[in-house]
Design an enzyme around this catalytic site. Structure first.
Site, PDB file in Angstrom:
ATOM      1  N   CYS A   1       0.811  -1.230   0.000  1.00  0.00           N
ATOM      2  CA  CYS A   1       0.000   0.000   0.000  1.00  0.00           C
ATOM      3  C   CYS A   1       0.841   1.276   0.000  1.00  0.00           C
ATOM      4  O   CYS A   1       0.335   2.356  -0.278  1.00  0.00           O
ATOM      5  CB  CYS A   1      -0.967  -0.005   1.181  1.00  0.00           C
ATOM      6  SG  CYS A   1      -1.975  -1.484   1.250  1.00  0.00           S
TER       7      CYS A   1
ATOM      8  N   HIS B   1      -3.081   7.053   2.845  1.00  0.00           N
ATOM      9  CA  HIS B   1      -3.517   5.787   2.243  1.00  0.00           C
ATOM     10  C   HIS B   1      -4.923   5.468   2.739  1.00  0.00           C
ATOM     11  O   HIS B   1      -5.206   5.544   3.934  1.00  0.00           O
ATOM     12  CB  HIS B   1      -2.543   4.680   2.633  1.00  0.00           C
ATOM     13  CG  HIS B   1      -3.063   3.310   2.344  1.00  0.00           C
ATOM     14  ND1 HIS B   1      -3.571   2.964   1.112  1.00  0.00           N
ATOM     15  CD2 HIS B   1      -3.171   2.205   3.129  1.00  0.00           C
ATOM     16  CE1 HIS B   1      -3.960   1.701   1.159  1.00  0.00           C
ATOM     17  NE2 HIS B   1      -3.737   1.225   2.360  1.00  0.00           N
TER      18      HIS B   1
ATOM     19  N   ASN C   1     -10.125  -0.186   0.073  1.00  0.00           N
ATOM     20  CA  ASN C   1      -8.661  -0.094   0.085  1.00  0.00           C
ATOM     21  C   ASN C   1      -8.128  -0.653  -1.228  1.00  0.00           C
ATOM     22  O   ASN C   1      -8.209  -1.861  -1.465  1.00  0.00           O
ATOM     23  CB  ASN C   1      -8.130  -0.887   1.289  1.00  0.00           C
ATOM     24  CG  ASN C   1      -6.616  -0.845   1.409  1.00  0.00           C
ATOM     25  OD1 ASN C   1      -5.922  -0.432   0.490  1.00  0.00           O
ATOM     26  ND2 ASN C   1      -6.117  -1.293   2.544  1.00  0.00           N
TER      27      ASN C   1
HETATM   28  N1  ACO Z   1     -18.606  -8.828   9.035  1.00  0.00           N
HETATM   29  C1  ACO Z   1     -19.117  -9.182  10.231  1.00  0.00           C
HETATM   30  N2  ACO Z   1     -18.368  -9.584  11.253  1.00  0.00           N
HETATM   31  C2  ACO Z   1     -17.047  -9.639  11.076  1.00  0.00           C
HETATM   32  C3  ACO Z   1     -16.437  -9.277   9.847  1.00  0.00           C
HETATM   33  C4  ACO Z   1     -17.284  -8.872   8.802  1.00  0.00           C
HETATM   34  N3  ACO Z   1     -16.823  -8.501   7.595  1.00  0.00           N
HETATM   35  N4  ACO Z   1     -15.120  -9.425   9.974  1.00  0.00           N
HETATM   36  C5  ACO Z   1     -14.867  -9.842  11.210  1.00  0.00           C
HETATM   37  N5  ACO Z   1     -16.046  -9.983  11.885  1.00  0.00           N
HETATM   38  C6  ACO Z   1     -16.247 -10.413  13.242  1.00  0.00           C
HETATM   39  C7  ACO Z   1     -15.127 -11.282  13.763  1.00  0.00           C
HETATM   40  O1  ACO Z   1     -15.310 -12.623  13.365  1.00  0.00           O
HETATM   41  C8  ACO Z   1     -15.270 -11.093  15.247  1.00  0.00           C
HETATM   42  O2  ACO Z   1     -16.312 -11.912  15.696  1.00  0.00           O
HETATM   43  P1  ACO Z   1     -16.198 -12.669  17.142  1.00  0.00           P
HETATM   44  O3  ACO Z   1     -16.084 -11.555  18.152  1.00  0.00           O
HETATM   45  O4  ACO Z   1     -17.478 -13.433  17.195  1.00  0.00           O
HETATM   46  O5  ACO Z   1     -14.959 -13.511  17.049  1.00  0.00           O
HETATM   47  C9  ACO Z   1     -15.729  -9.644  15.379  1.00  0.00           C
HETATM   48  O6  ACO Z   1     -16.260  -9.260  14.106  1.00  0.00           O
HETATM   49  C10 ACO Z   1     -14.622  -8.688  15.771  1.00  0.00           C
HETATM   50  O7  ACO Z   1     -13.508  -8.986  14.963  1.00  0.00           O
HETATM   51  P2  ACO Z   1     -12.205  -8.141  15.064  1.00  0.00           P
HETATM   52  O8  ACO Z   1     -11.226  -8.580  14.022  1.00  0.00           O
HETATM   53  O9  ACO Z   1     -11.767  -8.089  16.485  1.00  0.00           O
HETATM   54  O10 ACO Z   1     -12.790  -6.720  14.660  1.00  0.00           O
HETATM   55  P3  ACO Z   1     -12.149  -5.312  14.812  1.00  0.00           P
HETATM   56  O11 ACO Z   1     -13.025  -4.470  15.616  1.00  0.00           O
HETATM   57  O12 ACO Z   1     -10.685  -5.371  15.117  1.00  0.00           O
HETATM   58  O13 ACO Z   1     -12.261  -4.773  13.318  1.00  0.00           O
HETATM   59  C11 ACO Z   1     -10.952  -4.454  11.353  1.00  0.00           C
HETATM   60  C12 ACO Z   1     -11.635  -5.464  12.257  1.00  0.00           C
HETATM   61  C13 ACO Z   1     -12.005  -3.574  10.700  1.00  0.00           C
HETATM   62  C14 ACO Z   1     -10.211  -5.202  10.255  1.00  0.00           C
HETATM   63  C15 ACO Z   1      -9.991  -3.600  12.199  1.00  0.00           C
HETATM   64  O14 ACO Z   1      -9.123  -4.408  12.955  1.00  0.00           O
HETATM   65  C16 ACO Z   1      -9.190  -2.679  11.363  1.00  0.00           C
HETATM   66  O15 ACO Z   1      -9.707  -1.702  10.883  1.00  0.00           O
HETATM   67  N6  ACO Z   1      -7.888  -2.949  11.212  1.00  0.00           N
HETATM   68  C17 ACO Z   1      -7.062  -2.254  10.285  1.00  0.00           C
HETATM   69  C18 ACO Z   1      -6.839  -3.180   9.170  1.00  0.00           C
HETATM   70  C19 ACO Z   1      -6.885  -2.525   7.830  1.00  0.00           C
HETATM   71  O16 ACO Z   1      -7.330  -1.434   7.600  1.00  0.00           O
HETATM   72  N7  ACO Z   1      -6.355  -3.279   6.901  1.00  0.00           N
HETATM   73  C20 ACO Z   1      -6.287  -2.827   5.572  1.00  0.00           C
HETATM   74  C21 ACO Z   1      -5.080  -3.343   4.967  1.00  0.00           C
HETATM   75  S1  ACO Z   1      -3.682  -2.744   5.765  1.00  0.00           S
HETATM   76  C22 ACO Z   1      -3.207  -1.397   5.015  1.00  0.00           C
HETATM   77  O17 ACO Z   1      -3.707  -1.030   4.020  1.00  0.00           O
HETATM   78  C23 ACO Z   1      -2.144  -0.693   5.647  1.00  0.00           C
END
Ligand code: ACO
Length: 319
Positions: free
Chosen positions: A113, A246, A276
């Site tokens: 990215c 980004h 993204n």
């Molecule tokens: N829909 C519904 N539920 C979901 C989804 C979805 N798409 N994805 C995960 N869940 C569930 C999980 O299974 C989990 O359920 P559980 O509690 O029953 O086990 C629950 O939601 C919480 O999951 P977490 O992974 O803890 O959710 P979190 O609040 O951390 O959010 C997210 C996840 C959005 C990915 C967050 O961690 C984030 O924004 N991280 C940054 C990652 C990012 O932006 N990556 C992009 C690429 S990196 C880059 O470009 C630099």
């Protein structure tokens, strides 16, 4: 003194728009979950016949038109992508042929990215050293091809697209400064840990991510590298008219802008519409804000990106 300056911007999104609601029909997710966690409402997905260099070609043609520059003047192509058309030749060479030109240098940059910021910084050095007069810098991805569509935790986050700039040698600035960083010890928090061996995929060819690890790392390093780049340019946060981070996740964007003290109205946000798009996200957002009239000639713009590797970087420029 020679500076490198953006002469024109362009971008391209595939035709197929996929909303969160559409994803929710085939996987256990919802528009509410995706939007509240990421700010994403929709993404564009390339057709099976489209490759990164096809998307890049459309973005580059738009950038060349905006720069009033014929492709024949381009003497350097730097193509940022993690989803190249094939193992080799590079997508940059394939793009060069599609543009109907030859002779200039053409190569790919792999910084996930952060790829476009890396590519822009490298092109700037080619131009400042006098080795190039007119560069095409492009970020293009078909990230949809490396997503496991059964993994709701990653599949909902990404989209396909391309963004490009024409960078020309000019007597006036230009790109004022840039800083590139990497920390390979963080490779595991975001990766596609697969390769091709003996005609077979070895390992996993899908995105693997520790979402919370990425979140924390991204906010910290975006803030640090933005400050370091401003310092290099002798500027402060208030000297910047537009901030283009980004487009990973609206919460990462908000948290970074807050740490830097940049008001929300000066941050360009496209993640809601594009999701993204990895290396394409920064040039896509730049092109959107140029074309809708927000970014005007003479204004200062700060680009900052972070991605797998981990890699990160920022550039400050006068548009
Ligand atoms: N829909 C519904 N539920 C979901 C989804 C979805 N798409 N994805 C995960 N869940 C569930 C999980 O299974 C989990 O359920 P559980 O509690 O029953 O086990 C629950 O939601 C919480 O999951 P977490 O992974 O803890 O959710 P979190 O609040 O951390 O959010 C997210 C996840 C959005 C990915 C967050 O961690 C984030 O924004 N991280 C940054 C990652 C990012 O932006 N990556 C992009 C690429 S990196 C880059 O470009 C630099």
């Amino acid at each position: 003194m020679i500076w490198s300056r953006i002469a024109g911007t362009g971008s391209y999104l595939p035709e197929r728009l996929v909303t969160n609601a559409e994803l929710a029909r085939t996987m256990d997710t919802s528009d509410e979950w995706i939007h509240s966690r990421t700010g994403i409402r929709q993404r564009y997905i390339a057709a099976e016949s489209e490759s990164s260099s096809d998307l890049a070609l459309r973005a580059c043609q738009a950038a060349l038109l905006a720069a009033d520059t014929p492709a024949s003047e381009v003497d350097l192509i730097i193509f940022a992508t993690s989803t190249p058309d094939q193992i080799f030749p590079s997508s940059a060479c394939l793009l060069q042929a599609k543009l109907g030109i030859k002779g200039g240098a053409a190569f790919d940059i792999q910084a996930v990215c952060s790829g476009f910021v890396y590519a822009l910084s490298i092109a700037d050095k080619f131009i400042r050293s006098g080795q190039s007069r007119c560069a095409l810098v492009v970020g293009a991805e078909v990230f949809s091809r490396i997503l496991d569509w059964n993994d709701r935790a990653t599949a909902v986050l990404f989209g396909d697209g391309a963004g490009a700039v024409v960078l020309r040698a000019e007597p006036n600035p230009g790109i004022l400064g840039s800083v590139l960083r990497a920390d390979g010890s963080q490779a595991k928090i975001l990766s596609v840990p697969g390769t091709v061996c003996g005609g077979q995929v070895k390992g996993t060819a899908f995105v693997q991510m520790d979402g919370q690890g990425v979140f924390k790392f991204a906010v910290r390093v975006l803030d640090e590298v933005a400050r370091e780049t401003l310092l290099q340019c002798g500027l402060g946060v208030t000297d910047v008219d537009w901030f283009i981070p980004h487009q990973a996740n609206v919460r990462i964007l908000d948290a970074t802008a807050k740490r830097l003290g940049i008001p929300a109205e000066r941050v360009v946000v496209t993640v809601d519409r594009h999701a993204n798009t990895s290396a394409a996200s920064v040039p896509l957002a730049l092109d959107c804000a140029v074309r809708d009239g927000r970014i005007k000639r003479g204004q200062r713009v700060m680009l900052a990106a972070v991605g797998g590797g981990f890699t990160w970087g920022a550039a400050v420029l006068e548009y």
